[in-house]
Design a protein around this motif. Structure first.
Motif, PDB file in Angstrom:
ATOM      1  N   THR A 248       0.832  -1.207   0.000  1.00  0.00           N
ATOM      2  CA  THR A 248       0.000   0.000   0.000  1.00  0.00           C
ATOM      3  C   THR A 248       0.865   1.255   0.000  1.00  0.00           C
ATOM      4  O   THR A 248       0.583   2.225  -0.724  1.00  0.00           O
ATOM      5  CB  THR A 248      -0.933  -0.002   1.229  1.00  0.00           C
ATOM      6  OG1 THR A 248      -1.806  -1.128   1.145  1.00  0.00           O
ATOM      7  CG2 THR A 248      -1.757   1.276   1.294  1.00  0.00           C
ATOM      8  N   ILE A 261      -8.593   0.465  -2.717  1.00  0.00           N
ATOM      9  CA  ILE A 261      -7.655  -0.659  -2.790  1.00  0.00           C
ATOM     10  C   ILE A 261      -8.433  -1.948  -2.520  1.00  0.00           C
ATOM     11  O   ILE A 261      -9.059  -2.091  -1.463  1.00  0.00           O
ATOM     12  CB  ILE A 261      -6.509  -0.520  -1.774  1.00  0.00           C
ATOM     13  CG1 ILE A 261      -5.724   0.772  -2.024  1.00  0.00           C
ATOM     14  CG2 ILE A 261      -5.579  -1.726  -1.854  1.00  0.00           C
ATOM     15  CD1 ILE A 261      -4.629   1.036  -0.998  1.00  0.00           C
ATOM     16  N   CYS A 263      -8.082  -5.829  -1.823  1.00  0.00           N
ATOM     17  CA  CYS A 263      -7.046  -6.723  -1.289  1.00  0.00           C
ATOM     18  C   CYS A 263      -7.442  -8.184  -1.451  1.00  0.00           C
ATOM     19  O   CYS A 263      -8.621  -8.540  -1.371  1.00  0.00           O
ATOM     20  CB  CYS A 263      -6.792  -6.404   0.180  1.00  0.00           C
ATOM     21  SG  CYS A 263      -6.253  -4.693   0.436  1.00  0.00           S
ATOM     22  N   GLY A 269      -5.889  -6.607   3.714  1.00  0.00           N
ATOM     23  CA  GLY A 269      -6.748  -5.443   3.913  1.00  0.00           C
ATOM     24  C   GLY A 269      -6.438  -4.711   5.206  1.00  0.00           C
ATOM     25  O   GLY A 269      -6.400  -3.471   5.251  1.00  0.00           O
ATOM     26  N   ALA A 272      -3.323  -2.786   4.707  1.00  0.00           N
ATOM     27  CA  ALA A 272      -3.555  -1.608   3.876  1.00  0.00           C
ATOM     28  C   ALA A 272      -4.151  -0.464   4.693  1.00  0.00           C
ATOM     29  O   ALA A 272      -3.740   0.698   4.556  1.00  0.00           O
ATOM     30  CB  ALA A 272      -4.484  -1.976   2.719  1.00  0.00           C
ATOM     31  N   ILE A 273      -5.114  -0.768   5.555  1.00  0.00           N
ATOM     32  CA  ILE A 273      -5.731   0.267   6.389  1.00  0.00           C
ATOM     33  C   ILE A 273      -4.701   0.892   7.326  1.00  0.00           C
ATOM     34  O   ILE A 273      -4.658   2.120   7.507  1.00  0.00           O
ATOM     35  CB  ILE A 273      -6.918  -0.327   7.178  1.00  0.00           C
ATOM     36  CG1 ILE A 273      -8.088  -0.622   6.234  1.00  0.00           C
ATOM     37  CG2 ILE A 273      -7.362   0.619   8.290  1.00  0.00           C
ATOM     38  CD1 ILE A 273      -9.265  -1.309   6.907  1.00  0.00           C
ATOM     39  N   LEU A 276      -2.449   3.263   5.283  1.00  0.00           N
ATOM     40  CA  LEU A 276      -3.142   4.499   4.911  1.00  0.00           C
ATOM     41  C   LEU A 276      -3.245   5.445   6.109  1.00  0.00           C
ATOM     42  O   LEU A 276      -3.097   6.665   5.967  1.00  0.00           O
ATOM     43  CB  LEU A 276      -4.523   4.173   4.350  1.00  0.00           C
ATOM     44  CG  LEU A 276      -4.520   3.502   2.968  1.00  0.00           C
ATOM     45  CD1 LEU A 276      -5.896   2.937   2.641  1.00  0.00           C
ATOM     46  CD2 LEU A 276      -4.086   4.503   1.897  1.00  0.00           C
ATOM     47  N   VAL A 283      -9.814   6.544   5.752  1.00  0.00           N
ATOM     48  CA  VAL A 283     -10.571   5.409   5.202  1.00  0.00           C
ATOM     49  C   VAL A 283     -11.975   5.456   5.790  1.00  0.00           C
ATOM     50  O   VAL A 283     -12.140   5.482   7.011  1.00  0.00           O
ATOM     51  CB  VAL A 283      -9.886   4.062   5.575  1.00  0.00           C
ATOM     52  CG1 VAL A 283     -10.705   2.881   5.056  1.00  0.00           C
ATOM     53  CG2 VAL A 283      -8.464   4.008   5.028  1.00  0.00           C
ATOM     54  N   VAL A 289     -11.132   0.653   1.245  1.00  0.00           N
ATOM     55  CA  VAL A 289     -10.359  -0.596   1.297  1.00  0.00           C
ATOM     56  C   VAL A 289     -11.332  -1.765   1.423  1.00  0.00           C
ATOM     57  O   VAL A 289     -12.303  -1.699   2.179  1.00  0.00           O
ATOM     58  CB  VAL A 289      -9.375  -0.606   2.491  1.00  0.00           C
ATOM     59  CG1 VAL A 289      -8.606  -1.931   2.535  1.00  0.00           C
ATOM     60  CG2 VAL A 289      -8.405   0.567   2.394  1.00  0.00           C
ATOM     61  N   LEU A 306     -13.708  -3.760   8.227  1.00  0.00           N
ATOM     62  CA  LEU A 306     -13.333  -4.013   6.834  1.00  0.00           C
ATOM     63  C   LEU A 306     -14.479  -4.633   6.030  1.00  0.00           C
ATOM     64  O   LEU A 306     -14.993  -5.699   6.382  1.00  0.00           O
ATOM     65  CB  LEU A 306     -12.123  -4.948   6.808  1.00  0.00           C
ATOM     66  CG  LEU A 306     -11.556  -5.337   5.447  1.00  0.00           C
ATOM     67  CD1 LEU A 306     -10.991  -4.113   4.728  1.00  0.00           C
ATOM     68  CD2 LEU A 306     -10.473  -6.411   5.631  1.00  0.00           C
ATOM     69  N   SER A 348     -15.169   0.367   5.962  1.00  0.00           N
ATOM     70  CA  SER A 348     -13.977   0.701   5.177  1.00  0.00           C
ATOM     71  C   SER A 348     -14.306   1.124   3.743  1.00  0.00           C
ATOM     72  O   SER A 348     -13.433   1.620   3.037  1.00  0.00           O
ATOM     73  CB  SER A 348     -13.001  -0.491   5.130  1.00  0.00           C
ATOM     74  OG  SER A 348     -13.578  -1.560   4.414  1.00  0.00           O
ATOM     75  N   THR A 349     -15.565   0.936   3.332  1.00  0.00           N
ATOM     76  CA  THR A 349     -15.972   1.395   1.986  1.00  0.00           C
ATOM     77  C   THR A 349     -17.144   2.362   2.032  1.00  0.00           C
ATOM     78  O   THR A 349     -17.372   3.099   1.076  1.00  0.00           O
ATOM     79  CB  THR A 349     -16.355   0.219   1.082  1.00  0.00           C
ATOM     80  OG1 THR A 349     -17.436  -0.513   1.658  1.00  0.00           O
ATOM     81  CG2 THR A 349     -15.176  -0.697   0.850  1.00  0.00           C
TER      82      THR A 349
END
Length: 351
Positions: A248, A261, A263, A269, A272-273, A276, A283, A289, A306, A348-349
């Motif tokens: 990431t 992103i 994963c 994942g 990645a968080i 970031l 996020v 993510v 997540l 996360s999204t």
């Protein structure tokens, strides 16, 4: 000392019960006025018995307090009411949900599942196979350690076999697997719905078929939307948070306009968080993510929680059990059946 009067009737009842002969299937047949074979069919729910005859037999069985034991039922029906499930999943992350799904499906028919862990060892698998066949199980479900093709057990087994999670290399076998290409497609479609257009992909070990398949599905969804992967191509590494963090950081340094992103699994994942957050990116406000597998202890423990693609493993187990039940009834099929996945949306999204 005298015996209390309220105990004496129970003693007489016990003596009477001990002197009473247990009713047999022959007794039921005689009481109902049918053959032993017809009585057996009626009790075991076979269809080639008239409804009136079935009622007569069941009434006779009730009157005689007849209850066939497991051994008798197996001799009558030719089945033991057990199936074997051999798994190579050492942690139980994948096999336990599948076992739960299989038990739900088999429970309707009062079939028990015997679980054996082969621990990724072919010799141990053969040992468990021999033991289960000696116990005269009615069928077998074989669960692989990873979702890649595995060698077939062969065509000479005395019971039907269904391969779950990891397909058999023999196309004449029956395999039930998760749709990993569909999983990648679903993930990108969700991110597109969230308004993301510059989506990077960080996957795991390229030696795993699932890693390649998930990326392939994601690429298909991006092409259908007229988009390409942020950074031009997916990057592959390991299934770890450490890899997720490092990949990431590299992705954001080279392509800072990335707004999502995807994963290859939830561990990546989580990494990645974390990366970031260290980079000062919010996020999901700045970058969304998403992971795969919906490993709840990881996905729900992440901050923010997540979003992940659930592989529907309980449904996979149910489907494998249903296909095995059909095969045990003589309705044998072959080939590979894919079980659709689903997106579990978390913070996360979607903010």
């Amino acid at each position: 000392m005298s015996v209390p009067s309220d105990v004496r009737p129970a003693k007489k009842l016990s003596e009477a019960h001990r002197g009473r002969r247990t009713a047999t299937l022959s007794d039921v047949a005689h009481r109902a006025g049918v053959s032993v074979s017809t009585a057996s069919k009626a009790i075991n729910g076979k269809t080639d018995v008239s409804e009136q005859t079935r009622r007569n037999v069941l009434r006779a069985a009730e009157e005689l307090d007849f209850s066939p034991n497991v051994l008798a039922r197996s001799l009558i029906s030719g089945r033991t009411g057990t199936v074997g499930l051999i798994t190579h999943d050492l942690e139980g992350r994948f096999s336990i949900p599948m076992l739960m799904g299989a038990e739900d499906a088999f429970g309707m028919n009062k079939v028990s599942v015997l679980l054996c862990d082969a621990r990724g060892d072919g010799i141990r698998e053969q040992h468990h196979l021999s033991v289960l066949l000696e116990r005269r199980v009615d069928g077998l479900i074989i669960v692989g350690a990873r979702p890649d093709p595995r060698p077939s057990l062969g065509r000479n087994l005395p019971v039907p076999v269904v391969y779950a999670y990891a397909p058999s290399t023999d196309p004449d076998d029956l395999s039930v697997i998760s749709d990993n290409v569909g999983a990648g497609r679903l993930a990108v479609e969700h991110l597109l719905t969230c308004g993301r257009r510059r989506i990077g992909i960080i996957s795991g070990d390229p030696g795993y078929g699932a890693s390649i398949d998930r990326v392939r599905g994601a690429e298909e969804a991006l092409r259908a939307a007229g988009l390409a992967i942020s950074g031009d191509s997916a990057v592959f590494g390991s299934w770890t948070e450490e890899w997720g963090r490092g990949a990431t950081q590299a992705l954001m340094a080279q392509h800072p306009d990335t707004d999502a992103i995807l994963c290859g699994n939830d561990q990546i994942g989580r990494g990645a968080i974390d990366a970031l957050r260290e980079l000062g990116r919010r996020v999901p406000d700045d970058v969304a993510v998403m992971g795969h597998d919906n490993w709840k202890i990881l996905a729900t423990g992440s901050r923010p929680p997540l979003t992940s693609v659930d592989m529907n493993l309980e449904e996979l187990g149910r489907r494998a059990a249903l296909r095995l039940s059909e095969a045990m009834d003589g309705r044998v099929t072959a080939g590979t059946e894919k079980v659709a996945c689903r997106v579990v949306v978390r913070g996360s999204t979607v903010g």
